[in-house]
Enzyme design. Structure first.
Site, PDB file in Angstrom:
ATOM      1  N   CYS A 158       6.596   3.060  -7.885  1.00  0.00           N
ATOM      2  CA  CYS A 158       5.727   1.990  -8.392  1.00  0.00           C
ATOM      3  C   CYS A 158       5.447   2.188  -9.890  1.00  0.00           C
ATOM      4  O   CYS A 158       6.338   2.020 -10.705  1.00  0.00           O
ATOM      5  CB  CYS A 158       4.449   1.919  -7.560  1.00  0.00           C
ATOM      6  SG  CYS A 158       3.568   0.367  -7.761  1.00  0.00           S
ATOM      7  N   HIS A 166       6.280   2.057  -1.740  1.00  0.00           N
ATOM      8  CA  HIS A 166       5.624   3.369  -1.672  1.00  0.00           C
ATOM      9  C   HIS A 166       6.052   4.141  -0.429  1.00  0.00           C
ATOM     10  O   HIS A 166       5.400   4.006   0.627  1.00  0.00           O
ATOM     11  CB  HIS A 166       4.109   3.182  -1.618  1.00  0.00           C
ATOM     12  CG  HIS A 166       3.489   2.750  -2.905  1.00  0.00           C
ATOM     13  ND1 HIS A 166       2.970   3.644  -3.817  1.00  0.00           N
ATOM     14  CD2 HIS A 166       3.316   1.524  -3.448  1.00  0.00           C
ATOM     15  CE1 HIS A 166       2.486   2.987  -4.862  1.00  0.00           C
ATOM     16  NE2 HIS A 166       2.679   1.689  -4.668  1.00  0.00           N
ATOM     17  N   GLU A 205       5.495   7.138   0.272  1.00  0.00           N
ATOM     18  CA  GLU A 205       4.421   8.070   0.696  1.00  0.00           C
ATOM     19  C   GLU A 205       3.390   7.369   1.571  1.00  0.00           C
ATOM     20  O   GLU A 205       2.553   8.018   2.188  1.00  0.00           O
ATOM     21  CB  GLU A 205       3.772   8.723  -0.534  1.00  0.00           C
ATOM     22  CG  GLU A 205       2.709   7.902  -1.265  1.00  0.00           C
ATOM     23  CD  GLU A 205       3.281   6.822  -2.190  1.00  0.00           C
ATOM     24  OE1 GLU A 205       4.500   6.539  -2.103  1.00  0.00           O
ATOM     25  OE2 GLU A 205       2.509   6.269  -2.988  1.00  0.00           O
TER      26      GLU A 205
END
Lengths: 227, 83
Positions: free
Chosen positions: A86, A195, A197
């Site tokens: 990002c 993302h 994560e």
């Protein structure tokens, strides 16, 4: 495999990224303040998402001038793995480690949702655990993810297999050629708007981010002996 | 001292979604003849510098390295001596 997570004023996905490395890979990870430029002891660098320097001037533009970028550039030159998520992707574009630039989403809205992606190239350290064309679900959260490059650069990205993730179905931001993530020619630097994560446990709604992290570790083990 | 007024604008080939939104609002105001809006930035930079040539070189450098992104933006500037 020792990871570094650079932190800029305004980063806000740094803790999540550190958690992902600890929880998914059980590998050592160190948060590094952006004023440090020595990253020699690390094997991989993950530049986290957020709003470095409040997105002032352009997203990632001020972070790209931080001392730590010298260490990141050095690591990339040495073939170490560098992943920008990002805002991390935006920073990699502003430093020139990846080609192109980021524009505001074409609909001008901040989009926070799970996006469907297709894995376009599995011959990279970041995607070797996926299968070609695999459809995965990874969350996005951005207003500035509308990737842009000129026609010549786009052709080069296509021909050299540098487009790693494309949005499958709806294009959430208007990016050229549905691009969600690209890598450099050497394939050791990846930038992506989604993302990973945020997709590592069932309760998050998807676990498709796990394979990205395990791919990095597997690549590193294959190239450096056992961890 | 010099004052540089720097204008950073999107290249013509790059779509400006903010400009499109503003254009639509102008249409809502009844200004149907507005057919395009492009939004850019204007920066004022004050430089402690006595030599005009050097000031110009510095402004050029800051535009290329930081203030504008050459992938999608153009820049121009005006330089004036101020006290």
């Amino acid at each position: 495999m020792h990871f570094a997570v650079p932190i800029f004023p305004g980063s806000n996905c740094d803790r999540d990224t550190i958690h992902a490395i600890e929880d998914v890979l059980d590998q050592p990870v160190t948060a590094v303040w952006h004023q440090d430029s020595d990253l020699k002891k690390f094997d991989a660098i993950i530049i986290p998402g957020g709003f470095s320097y409040g997105d002032y001037l352009r997203t990632g533009a001020l972070a790209a001038q931080s001392p730590i970028m010298e260490g990141i550039r050095e690591a990339a030159d040495q073939g170490k793995l560098v992943l920008g998520i990002c805002n991390g992707f935006q920073i990699l574009l502003e430093t020139g480690l990846l080609p192109g630039a980021m524009r505001r989403n074409d609909h001008l809205q901040f989009r926070c949702s799970i996006s469907r992606l297709s894995v376009e190239n599995t011959q990279t350290p970041f995607t070797l655990g996926f299968s070609q064309g695999e459809q995965i679900r990874i969350p996005i959260a951005h207003i500035e993810g509308n990737y842009y490059c000129d026609e010549e650069t786009l052709q080069e990205l296509q021909q050299k297999g540098q487009i790693i993730f494309r949005y499958a179905g709806e294009n959430p931001n208007g990016s050229i050629d549905y691009i969600a993530g690209i890598c450099n020619e050497r394939r050791n630097v990846l930038g992506m708007m989604p993302h990973p994560e945020r997709a590592i446990f069932d309760w998050m709604g998807s676990t498709d981010g796990v394979k990205l992290f395990t791919s990095m570790l597997q690549y590193w083990k294959e190239n450096n002996g056992a961890a | 001292m010099f004052k540089a007024t720097i204008f950073v604008t999107l290249k013509e080939s790059v779509l400006d979604p903010q400009g499109v939104a503003v254009k639509n609002s102008l249409h809502s105001l009844g200004l149907e003849n507005v057919h395009e809006v492009r939004i850019g930035k204007r920066l004022e930079v004050f430089l402690d510098q006595v030599d005009r040539k050097q000031a110009e070189a510095q402004v050029q450098m800051m535009c290329e390295k930081l203030l504008a992104n050459p992938v999608m933006e153009n820049y121009r500037y005006e330089l004036e001596e101020v006290s």
